[in-house]
Scaffold this motif. Structure first.
Motif, PDB file in Angstrom:
ATOM      1  N   THR A   7       0.838  -1.198   0.000  1.00  0.00           N
ATOM      2  CA  THR A   7       0.000   0.000   0.000  1.00  0.00           C
ATOM      3  C   THR A   7       0.871   1.246   0.000  1.00  0.00           C
ATOM      4  N   ALA A   8       0.262   2.350  -0.361  1.00  0.00           N
ATOM      5  CA  ALA A   8       0.914   3.660  -0.319  1.00  0.00           C
ATOM      6  C   ALA A   8      -0.091   4.649   0.269  1.00  0.00           C
ATOM      7  N   ARG A   9       0.421   5.668   0.949  1.00  0.00           N
ATOM      8  CA  ARG A   9      -0.432   6.625   1.653  1.00  0.00           C
ATOM      9  C   ARG A   9      -0.431   7.977   0.950  1.00  0.00           C
ATOM     10  N   HIS A  11      -2.187  12.050   1.298  1.00  0.00           N
ATOM     11  CA  HIS A  11      -2.739  13.010   2.262  1.00  0.00           C
ATOM     12  C   HIS A  11      -3.772  13.887   1.572  1.00  0.00           C
ATOM     13  N   VAL A  12      -4.823  14.211   2.297  1.00  0.00           N
ATOM     14  CA  VAL A  12      -5.903  15.025   1.739  1.00  0.00           C
ATOM     15  C   VAL A  12      -5.398  16.382   1.251  1.00  0.00           C
ATOM     16  N   GLY A  13      -4.336  16.890   1.844  1.00  0.00           N
ATOM     17  CA  GLY A  13      -3.793  18.195   1.466  1.00  0.00           C
ATOM     18  C   GLY A  13      -3.001  18.188   0.179  1.00  0.00           C
ATOM     19  N   SER A  14      -2.532  16.999  -0.244  1.00  0.00           N
ATOM     20  CA  SER A  14      -1.715  16.933  -1.453  1.00  0.00           C
ATOM     21  C   SER A  14      -2.324  16.051  -2.546  1.00  0.00           C
ATOM     22  N   GLY A  15      -3.474  15.467  -2.271  1.00  0.00           N
ATOM     23  CA  GLY A  15      -4.223  14.742  -3.291  1.00  0.00           C
ATOM     24  C   GLY A  15      -3.704  13.365  -3.604  1.00  0.00           C
ATOM     25  N   PRO A  16      -4.209  12.830  -4.709  1.00  0.00           N
ATOM     26  CA  PRO A  16      -5.039  13.464  -5.736  1.00  0.00           C
ATOM     27  C   PRO A  16      -6.498  13.648  -5.270  1.00  0.00           C
ATOM     28  N   ASP A  17      -7.110  14.713  -5.756  1.00  0.00           N
ATOM     29  CA  ASP A  17      -8.477  15.031  -5.350  1.00  0.00           C
ATOM     30  C   ASP A  17      -9.448  13.902  -5.657  1.00  0.00           C
ATOM     31  N   SER A  18      -9.249  13.207  -6.780  1.00  0.00           N
ATOM     32  CA  SER A  18     -10.174  12.128  -7.152  1.00  0.00           C
ATOM     33  C   SER A  18     -10.212  11.016  -6.099  1.00  0.00           C
ATOM     34  N   ILE A 117       4.275  10.015   2.565  1.00  0.00           N
ATOM     35  CA  ILE A 117       3.120  10.463   1.784  1.00  0.00           C
ATOM     36  C   ILE A 117       3.523  10.620   0.312  1.00  0.00           C
ATOM     37  N   VAL A 118       2.749  10.012  -0.564  1.00  0.00           N
ATOM     38  CA  VAL A 118       2.995  10.128  -2.006  1.00  0.00           C
ATOM     39  C   VAL A 118       2.411  11.464  -2.470  1.00  0.00           C
ATOM     40  N   THR A 119       3.236  12.284  -3.132  1.00  0.00           N
ATOM     41  CA  THR A 119       2.778  13.606  -3.581  1.00  0.00           C
ATOM     42  C   THR A 119       2.933  13.815  -5.084  1.00  0.00           C
ATOM     43  N   GLY A 120       3.442  12.824  -5.799  1.00  0.00           N
ATOM     44  CA  GLY A 120       3.617  12.944  -7.243  1.00  0.00           C
ATOM     45  C   GLY A 120       4.184  11.663  -7.810  1.00  0.00           C
ATOM     46  N   GLY A 121       4.419  11.671  -9.112  1.00  0.00           N
ATOM     47  CA  GLY A 121       5.035  10.519  -9.762  1.00  0.00           C
ATOM     48  C   GLY A 121       4.023   9.580 -10.388  1.00  0.00           C
ATOM     49  N   PRO A 122       4.513   8.453 -10.932  1.00  0.00           N
ATOM     50  CA  PRO A 122       3.662   7.509 -11.656  1.00  0.00           C
ATOM     51  C   PRO A 122       2.524   6.914 -10.806  1.00  0.00           C
ATOM     52  N   TYR A 124       1.051   8.267  -8.201  1.00  0.00           N
ATOM     53  CA  TYR A 124       0.094   9.358  -7.998  1.00  0.00           C
ATOM     54  C   TYR A 124      -0.821   9.482  -9.219  1.00  0.00           C
ATOM     55  N   ALA A 125      -0.228   9.471 -10.410  1.00  0.00           N
ATOM     56  CA  ALA A 125      -1.007   9.584 -11.650  1.00  0.00           C
ATOM     57  C   ALA A 125      -1.931   8.378 -11.815  1.00  0.00           C
ATOM     58  N   GLN A 126      -1.445   7.185 -11.489  1.00  0.00           N
ATOM     59  CA  GLN A 126      -2.269   5.977 -11.581  1.00  0.00           C
ATOM     60  C   GLN A 126      -3.466   6.066 -10.640  1.00  0.00           C
ATOM     61  N   VAL A 127      -3.228   6.454  -9.402  1.00  0.00           N
ATOM     62  CA  VAL A 127      -4.295   6.560  -8.409  1.00  0.00           C
ATOM     63  C   VAL A 127      -5.325   7.605  -8.839  1.00  0.00           C
ATOM     64  N   ASP A 128      -4.853   8.713  -9.361  1.00  0.00           N
ATOM     65  CA  ASP A 128      -5.762   9.757  -9.846  1.00  0.00           C
ATOM     66  C   ASP A 128      -6.637   9.219 -10.977  1.00  0.00           C
ATOM     67  N   ALA A 129      -6.024   8.560 -11.954  1.00  0.00           N
ATOM     68  CA  ALA A 129      -6.767   8.032 -13.105  1.00  0.00           C
ATOM     69  C   ALA A 129      -7.779   6.963 -12.678  1.00  0.00           C
ATOM     70  N   VAL A 130      -7.369   6.044 -11.832  1.00  0.00           N
ATOM     71  CA  VAL A 130      -8.256   4.966 -11.365  1.00  0.00           C
ATOM     72  C   VAL A 130      -9.465   5.545 -10.641  1.00  0.00           C
ATOM     73  N   ASN A 131      -9.238   6.499  -9.767  1.00  0.00           N
ATOM     74  CA  ASN A 131     -10.339   7.041  -8.975  1.00  0.00           C
ATOM     75  C   ASN A 131     -11.238   7.976  -9.787  1.00  0.00           C
ATOM     76  N   MET A 132     -10.670   8.675 -10.778  1.00  0.00           N
ATOM     77  CA  MET A 132     -11.520   9.461 -11.681  1.00  0.00           C
ATOM     78  C   MET A 132     -12.447   8.527 -12.446  1.00  0.00           C
ATOM     79  N   GLU A 133     -11.906   7.406 -12.925  1.00  0.00           N
ATOM     80  CA  GLU A 133     -12.721   6.450 -13.672  1.00  0.00           C
ATOM     81  C   GLU A 133     -13.797   5.827 -12.775  1.00  0.00           C
ATOM     82  N   LEU A 134     -13.450   5.473 -11.547  1.00  0.00           N
ATOM     83  CA  LEU A 134     -14.433   4.921 -10.623  1.00  0.00           C
ATOM     84  C   LEU A 134     -15.563   5.919 -10.352  1.00  0.00           C
ATOM     85  N   MET A 135     -15.221   7.185 -10.229  1.00  0.00           N
ATOM     86  CA  MET A 135     -16.249   8.194  -9.960  1.00  0.00           C
ATOM     87  C   MET A 135     -17.128   8.434 -11.196  1.00  0.00           C
TER      88      MET A 135
END
Length: 138
Positions: A7-9, A11-18, A117-122, A124-135
């Motif tokens: 797992t990776a963690r 933070h709400v302050g650094s996202g990703p918002d999705s 806390i993960v704040t960027g990188g591959p 981060y982009a994967q998590v953002d894309a997955v959660n945007m698609e889920l939403m």
């Protein structure tokens, strides 16, 4: 016994918002958390935690702090929320299925922005894309 998945963690302050939109979407109603298992019952007892208060999850009055995701799928598996109880600040970790994972008595000024806390990188982009698609699918 090794964990079933990494797992990776985040933070709400650094996202990703999705990701945090997804957590709030799934955990959008007050619910009674299930406190089962040796780990959580030991932690509740050791820390003198107010069980009745910390198992009455209310997303309207609790503050979302962080979320952990599976690194292989980008889907969240746990979230940490801050709540005030018995004149103390608590982090309450909630797993899937409304399970209480653990509770931590914390300094009220603690923000949870550690170096893990993960704040960027591959990832981060994967998590953002997955959660945007889920939403999109909701």
């Amino acid at each position: 016994m090794p964990p079933r998945f990494q797992t990776a963690r985040f933070h709400v302050g650094s996202g990703p918002d999705s990701l945090f939109t997804r957590v709030r979407y799934v955990l959008d109603e007050p619910v009674r958390l299930r406190a089962r298992g040796a780990h959580v019952t030991e932690r509740l007892e050791q820390r003198g935690a107010p069980l009745e208060t910390l198992t009455r999850f209310d997303p309207g009055s609790w503050e979302l702090v962080s979320a952990e995701v599976r690194t292989d799928t980008g889907k969240w598996v746990k979230s940490t929320w801050r709540v005030r109880a018995d004149e103390r600040s608590w982090w309450v970790v909630i797993g899937l299925g409304d399970a209480l994972v653990t509770v931590i008595d914390v300094d009220p000024r603690r923000r949870g922005m550690g170096e893990d806390i993960v704040t960027g990188g591959p990832l981060y982009a994967q998590v953002d894309a997955v959660n945007m698609e889920l939403m999109r699918g909701t």
